[in-house]
Design an enzyme around this catalytic site. Structure first.
Site, PDB file in Angstrom:
ATOM      1  N   TRP A 306      26.590  68.934  43.520  1.00 57.67           N
ATOM      2  CA  TRP A 306      27.828  69.360  44.186  1.00 57.67           C
ATOM      3  C   TRP A 306      28.006  68.526  45.444  1.00 57.67           C
ATOM      4  O   TRP A 306      27.389  68.793  46.478  1.00 57.67           O
ATOM      5  CB  TRP A 306      27.769  70.853  44.532  1.00 57.67           C
ATOM      6  CG  TRP A 306      29.048  71.400  45.108  1.00 57.67           C
ATOM      7  CD1 TRP A 306      29.296  71.738  46.419  1.00 57.67           C
ATOM      8  CD2 TRP A 306      30.258  71.697  44.397  1.00 57.67           C
ATOM      9  NE1 TRP A 306      30.574  72.211  46.571  1.00 57.67           N
ATOM     10  CE2 TRP A 306      31.197  72.198  45.341  1.00 57.67           C
ATOM     11  CE3 TRP A 306      30.650  71.580  43.071  1.00 57.67           C
ATOM     12  CZ2 TRP A 306      32.482  72.587  44.982  1.00 57.67           C
ATOM     13  CZ3 TRP A 306      31.925  71.960  42.707  1.00 57.67           C
ATOM     14  CH2 TRP A 306      32.819  72.466  43.660  1.00 57.67           C
ATOM     15  N   HIS A 333      25.927  56.670  48.809  1.00 47.47           N
ATOM     16  CA  HIS A 333      26.424  56.566  47.440  1.00 47.47           C
ATOM     17  C   HIS A 333      27.831  57.155  47.364  1.00 47.47           C
ATOM     18  O   HIS A 333      28.204  58.017  48.161  1.00 47.47           O
ATOM     19  CB  HIS A 333      25.507  57.327  46.481  1.00 47.47           C
ATOM     20  CG  HIS A 333      24.083  56.862  46.505  1.00 47.47           C
ATOM     21  ND1 HIS A 333      23.680  55.697  45.910  1.00 47.47           N
ATOM     22  CD2 HIS A 333      22.976  57.411  47.065  1.00 47.47           C
ATOM     23  CE1 HIS A 333      22.374  55.542  46.087  1.00 47.47           C
ATOM     24  NE2 HIS A 333      21.929  56.563  46.786  1.00 47.47           N
TER      25      HIS A 333
END
Length: 360
Positions: A306, A333
């Site tokens: 999440w 990322h």
């Protein structure tokens, strides 16, 4: 590129036919050869298009839930729309709304294996898949020929907190975990069993100070003694970390677990596979493991995935970056893009994302 080639061939063919008709040199054999060329190019175009239209970061053409998810993830960089976030969360909380689709899973696995070196047989370096073997302990990768009915990939998102998903995770035949996350204090939510655990090189610096002191080595040995299965380290992912990773290998003492080296060619293969489909940065560890699990397992369940600061059910609250510690949210990322791809796989029944409380 292939599309342009097809257009050029058609234009040239029309031109040649017109010229032949003009000079009355059109023969049945010439016509047959031209038609054959067109058919071959068309077939090549069709195959390439079918392999390239898999899972991409683009506007979904499906139902309203997919469109809302796209709007949400587009807005991730300039502020998340709360209504969109609530909608996607409600959709993922409905676990009965999505079932595994064997046909879609088979297609995805086929597409993945078209990428050279993407097989899970290459996940771990062994004597049979490297050119040098002085420091490689396995004659062949311990995962060669392995296949599992169900797998869990456990990410480290704070959404795991108070989820009571530990028992559900531990039901799986094979369990992947990320970055040596602590187990015992959080087993009720994150489970206790483990078979494959990654250890990012940065952890060796941040947690064990690159083994500069005897206490650092002692802490490392104590932590790894609590692990079971394989501890995967990307030794050759970055030359800066190679020496430190080898030190970790030599300081490892427990027989409960084995340290293995990640094969750089396998990571590159997974990266290239998703790069072709729109992912601009190298994959996060969790995303890399999720993709690998799809090659190894019939059913892949994702827990602790999440990439958002908030959630709204059962009531609005903030979400920690990691369930076991307080850290600022990292931007190393492109996790929102990764989540979009995982969302598409979830919608197609290729894997399941779990974000809610698990039933006891």
């Amino acid at each position: 590129m292939v599309h342009s080639m097809f257009v050029v061939v058609v234009i040239v063919t029309i031109y040649v036919v017109v010229m032949l008709l003009r000079y009355k040199k059109l023969k049945p054999l010439n016509v047959a050869l031209l038609v054959l060329v067109i058919l071959l190019v068309y077939q090549l175009y069709g195959l390439t298009a079918s392999n390239d239209n898999g899972y991409r970061i683009e506007k979904p053409k499906g139902n309203s839930e997919q469109r809302i998810a796209h709007i949400l993830l587009e807005a991730a960089y300039c502020g998340i729309n709360e209504d969109s976030l609530q909608t996607i969360e409600r959709s993922l909380l409905c676990q009965t709304c999505r079932i595994f689709n064997q046909e879609q899973r088979t297609i995805f696995r086929y597409q993945l294996r078209l990428q050279p070196n993407s097989s899970s047989d290459m996940l771990v370096m062994a004597k049979d898949n490297v050119y040098f073997n002085e420091s490689i302990q396995f004659q062949k990768s311990p995962l060669v020929g392995k296949h599992f009915k169900s797998c869990s990939v456990v990410g480290n998102s704070g959404i795991l907190q108070n989820s009571d998903c530990g028992a559900e995770i531990d039901k799986s035949d094979y369990i992947f975990r990320c970055n040596m996350a602590p187990i015992k204090p959080f087993g009720k939510d994150a489970g206790y069993r483990m078979h494959f655990t990654t250890m990012n090189p940065s952890l060796l610096k941040n947690r064990y100070n690159t083994f500069d002191r005897i206490q650092n080595i002692s802490d490392f040995r104590e932590d790894t003694s609590r692990q079971t299965g394989l501890i995967w380290i990307p030794v050759f992912g970055d030359n800066y970390w190679t020496r430190t990773c080898f030190r970790a290998y030599h300081h490892h003492r427990t027989t409960n677990s084995k340290i293995v080296f990640g094969h750089p060619e396998h990571f590159k293969a997974i990266w290239r596979f998703w790069e072709k489909r729109g992912l601009q940065t190298w994959p996060s560890t969790g995303f890399y493991l999720a993709t690998t699990a799809l090659d190894l397992c019939d059913e892949v369940h994702l827990f602790g995935f999440w990439p958002f600061h908030k959630r709204y059910y059962p009531e609005p609250h903030d979400v920690k970056y990691h369930y076991y510690e307080h850290l600022p949210w990292a931007k190393k990322h492109n996790m929102t893009s990764e989540f979009q791809l995982l969302w598409q796989l979830h919608m197609d029944g290729i894997l399941k994302i779990h974000i809610g409380r698990c039933q006891q």
